[in-house]
Scaffold this motif. Structure first.
Motif, PDB file in Angstrom:
ATOM      1  N   ARG A  54      17.120  -4.659  15.862  1.00  0.00           N
ATOM      2  CA  ARG A  54      18.483  -5.080  16.217  1.00  0.00           C
ATOM      3  C   ARG A  54      19.544  -4.093  15.712  1.00  0.00           C
ATOM      4  NH1 ARG A  54      16.690  -7.612  11.967  1.00  0.00           N
ATOM      5  NH2 ARG A  54      17.960  -7.819  10.094  1.00  0.00           N
ATOM      6  N   ASN A  55      19.231  -3.349  14.655  1.00  0.00           N
ATOM      7  CA  ASN A  55      20.180  -2.416  14.058  1.00  0.00           C
ATOM      8  C   ASN A  55      20.013  -1.023  14.654  1.00  0.00           C
ATOM      9  OD1 ASN A  55      20.865  -0.271  11.955  1.00  0.00           O
ATOM     10  ND2 ASN A  55      21.880  -2.081  11.121  1.00  0.00           N
ATOM     11  N   HIS A  56      21.093  -0.476  15.173  1.00  0.00           N
ATOM     12  CA  HIS A  56      21.005   0.840  15.825  1.00  0.00           C
ATOM     13  C   HIS A  56      20.621   1.948  14.852  1.00  0.00           C
ATOM     14  CE1 HIS A  56      24.826   2.676  14.412  1.00  0.00           C
ATOM     15  NE2 HIS A  56      25.214   1.410  14.310  1.00  0.00           N
ATOM     16  N   ARG A  57      21.034   1.839  13.610  1.00  0.00           N
ATOM     17  CA  ARG A  57      20.687   2.865  12.619  1.00  0.00           C
ATOM     18  C   ARG A  57      19.182   2.858  12.340  1.00  0.00           C
ATOM     19  NH1 ARG A  57      21.564   3.838   6.757  1.00  0.00           N
ATOM     20  NH2 ARG A  57      22.269   5.993   6.635  1.00  0.00           N
ATOM     21  N   THR A  58      18.601   1.690  12.269  1.00  0.00           N
ATOM     22  CA  THR A  58      17.158   1.564  12.075  1.00  0.00           C
ATOM     23  C   THR A  58      16.422   2.162  13.265  1.00  0.00           C
ATOM     24  OG1 THR A  58      17.479  -0.417  10.739  1.00  0.00           O
ATOM     25  CG2 THR A  58      15.274  -0.082  11.668  1.00  0.00           C
ATOM     26  N   ARG A  59      16.925   1.906  14.476  1.00  0.00           N
ATOM     27  CA  ARG A  59      16.290   2.485  15.674  1.00  0.00           C
ATOM     28  C   ARG A  59      16.336   4.011  15.630  1.00  0.00           C
ATOM     29  NH1 ARG A  59      19.520  -1.579  18.094  1.00  0.00           N
ATOM     30  NH2 ARG A  59      20.884  -0.015  19.076  1.00  0.00           N
ATOM     31  N   ALA A  60      17.478   4.562  15.236  1.00  0.00           N
ATOM     32  CA  ALA A  60      17.615   6.021  15.168  1.00  0.00           C
ATOM     33  C   ALA A  60      16.656   6.619  14.139  1.00  0.00           C
ATOM     34  CB  ALA A  60      19.055   6.400  14.830  1.00  0.00           C
ATOM     35  N   ILE A  61      16.575   6.002  12.986  1.00  0.00           N
ATOM     36  CA  ILE A  61      15.682   6.493  11.931  1.00  0.00           C
ATOM     37  C   ILE A  61      14.233   6.412  12.390  1.00  0.00           C
ATOM     38  CG2 ILE A  61      14.782   5.942   9.634  1.00  0.00           C
ATOM     39  CD1 ILE A  61      17.702   5.219   8.853  1.00  0.00           C
ATOM     40  N   ALA A  62      13.859   5.311  13.019  1.00  0.00           N
ATOM     41  CA  ALA A  62      12.485   5.158  13.500  1.00  0.00           C
ATOM     42  C   ALA A  62      12.137   6.251  14.505  1.00  0.00           C
ATOM     43  CB  ALA A  62      12.292   3.774  14.118  1.00  0.00           C
ATOM     44  N   GLY A  63      13.023   6.515  15.450  1.00  0.00           N
ATOM     45  CA  GLY A  63      12.767   7.548  16.446  1.00  0.00           C
ATOM     46  C   GLY A  63      12.640   8.932  15.828  1.00  0.00           C
ATOM     47  N   THR A  89      15.963   7.199  24.043  1.00  0.00           N
ATOM     48  CA  THR A  89      17.106   8.115  24.170  1.00  0.00           C
ATOM     49  C   THR A  89      18.198   7.513  25.050  1.00  0.00           C
ATOM     50  OG1 THR A  89      16.300   9.360  26.106  1.00  0.00           O
ATOM     51  CG2 THR A  89      15.571  10.111  23.918  1.00  0.00           C
ATOM     52  N   ARG A  90      17.918   6.373  25.653  1.00  0.00           N
ATOM     53  CA  ARG A  90      18.914   5.651  26.452  1.00  0.00           C
ATOM     54  C   ARG A  90      19.485   4.460  25.679  1.00  0.00           C
ATOM     55  NH1 ARG A  90      14.816   6.931  30.168  1.00  0.00           N
ATOM     56  NH2 ARG A  90      15.562   8.098  31.956  1.00  0.00           N
ATOM     57  N   ASP A  91      19.463   4.530  24.386  1.00  0.00           N
ATOM     58  CA  ASP A  91      19.926   3.441  23.539  1.00  0.00           C
ATOM     59  C   ASP A  91      21.362   3.050  23.904  1.00  0.00           C
ATOM     60  OD1 ASP A  91      18.954   2.181  20.730  1.00  0.00           O
ATOM     61  OD2 ASP A  91      21.141   2.364  20.753  1.00  0.00           O
ATOM     62  N   PRO A  92      21.696   1.757  23.795  1.00  0.00           N
ATOM     63  CA  PRO A  92      23.076   1.336  24.074  1.00  0.00           C
ATOM     64  C   PRO A  92      24.107   2.050  23.189  1.00  0.00           C
ATOM     65  CG  PRO A  92      21.653  -0.582  23.854  1.00  0.00           C
ATOM     66  CD  PRO A  92      20.822   0.608  23.508  1.00  0.00           C
ATOM     67  N   GLN A  93      23.706   2.417  21.981  1.00  0.00           N
ATOM     68  CA  GLN A  93      24.573   3.219  21.117  1.00  0.00           C
ATOM     69  C   GLN A  93      24.244   4.686  21.393  1.00  0.00           C
ATOM     70  OE1 GLN A  93      26.846   2.270  18.640  1.00  0.00           O
ATOM     71  NE2 GLN A  93      26.654   0.193  19.450  1.00  0.00           N
ATOM     72  N   PHE A  94      25.163   5.397  22.028  1.00  0.00           N
ATOM     73  CA  PHE A  94      24.883   6.769  22.453  1.00  0.00           C
ATOM     74  C   PHE A  94      24.385   7.643  21.312  1.00  0.00           C
ATOM     75  CE2 PHE A  94      26.321  11.165  23.016  1.00  0.00           C
ATOM     76  CZ  PHE A  94      25.507  11.515  24.077  1.00  0.00           C
ATOM     77  N   VAL A  95      25.022   7.544  20.149  1.00  0.00           N
ATOM     78  CA  VAL A  95      24.639   8.409  19.034  1.00  0.00           C
ATOM     79  C   VAL A  95      23.199   8.152  18.591  1.00  0.00           C
ATOM     80  CG1 VAL A  95      25.528   6.950  17.157  1.00  0.00           C
ATOM     81  CG2 VAL A  95      25.487   9.426  16.891  1.00  0.00           C
ATOM     82  N   THR A  96      22.745   6.911  18.690  1.00  0.00           N
ATOM     83  CA  THR A  96      21.361   6.576  18.340  1.00  0.00           C
ATOM     84  C   THR A  96      20.399   7.304  19.268  1.00  0.00           C
ATOM     85  OG1 THR A  96      22.009   4.437  17.464  1.00  0.00           O
ATOM     86  CG2 THR A  96      19.710   4.674  18.148  1.00  0.00           C
ATOM     87  N   GLY A  97      20.634   7.182  20.562  1.00  0.00           N
ATOM     88  CA  GLY A  97      19.795   7.867  21.542  1.00  0.00           C
ATOM     89  C   GLY A  97      19.829   9.368  21.373  1.00  0.00           C
TER      90      GLY A  97
END
Length: 187
Positions: A54-63, A89-97
């Motif tokens: 649910r957390n965009h930062r966690t998604r970015a770190i995982a990727g 890379t198509r994450d709703p938060q652009f910076v995460t993707g």
């Protein structure tokens, strides 16, 4: 093989800790993955699942961590899961993707089968992103990743295919200014 206790604690911190603890855990894992670690296969599926956190930062770190440990993970596993990484890379938060996309350059040290599959998926992403809000940034990042894969090619034939494929993608860019920018990755 299950990860060592330190790695287990760091992965847990990435998944559930506060921002400061999570950041420290990420930095420690980055240091531990400068060389592909033996424990990588033991955490691959867990990190892959965190791409849906649910957390965009966690998604970015995982990727980013997946890209770092991919060279130490079974080729078949990585190739099978590359579409999930590209989808991230198509994450709703652009910076995460974007963080995930840029991290894919680390797969240059992966085996040739992984590089070839990744290049094909990136080419499709390059073409498909035309209507996205930040398409020019995405396309530039893809060209940068393709250049990194090219630079790590095992032989001249692989490097030539990688370069030609990337240059062919530039033909999909209607704006000459951006086409020149993408070509700049290849000078």
């Amino acid at each position: 093989m299950p990860p060592p206790p330190e790695i287990r604690a760091l992965i847990d911190a990435i998944a559930d800790a506060g921002r400061d603890v999570q950041g420290a855990a990420f930095m420690r894992l980055c240091a531990l993955t400068e060389v592909p670690p033996a424990w990588a296969p033991g955490v691959w599926s867990e990190l892959l699942a965190l791409l849906d956190h649910r957390n965009h930062r966690t998604r970015a770190i995982a990727g980013q961590l997946l890209a770092r440990i991919a060279p130490a993970t079974a080729v078949a596993t990585v190739v099978a899961d590359l579409p999930r990484l590209i989808a991230a890379t198509r994450d709703p938060q652009f910076v995460t993707g974007r963080h995930i996309l840029q991290a894919l350059a680390r797969l240059g040290t992966a085996p040739p089968e992984v590089r070839a599959r990744l290049a094909a998926l990136l080419a499709a992403r390059f073409v498909a992103c035309a209507g996205e809000k930040n398409a020019t940034l995405i396309r530039f990042d893809i060209q940068t990743v393709l250049r990194a894969l090219h630079d790590r090619a095992d032989d001249e034939g692989e490097a030539t295919r990688m370069r030609q494929g990337a240059l062919d993608l530039v033909l999909h860019e209607p704006d000459p200014k951006y086409a020149r920018k993408y070509l700049g990755c290849w000078k």
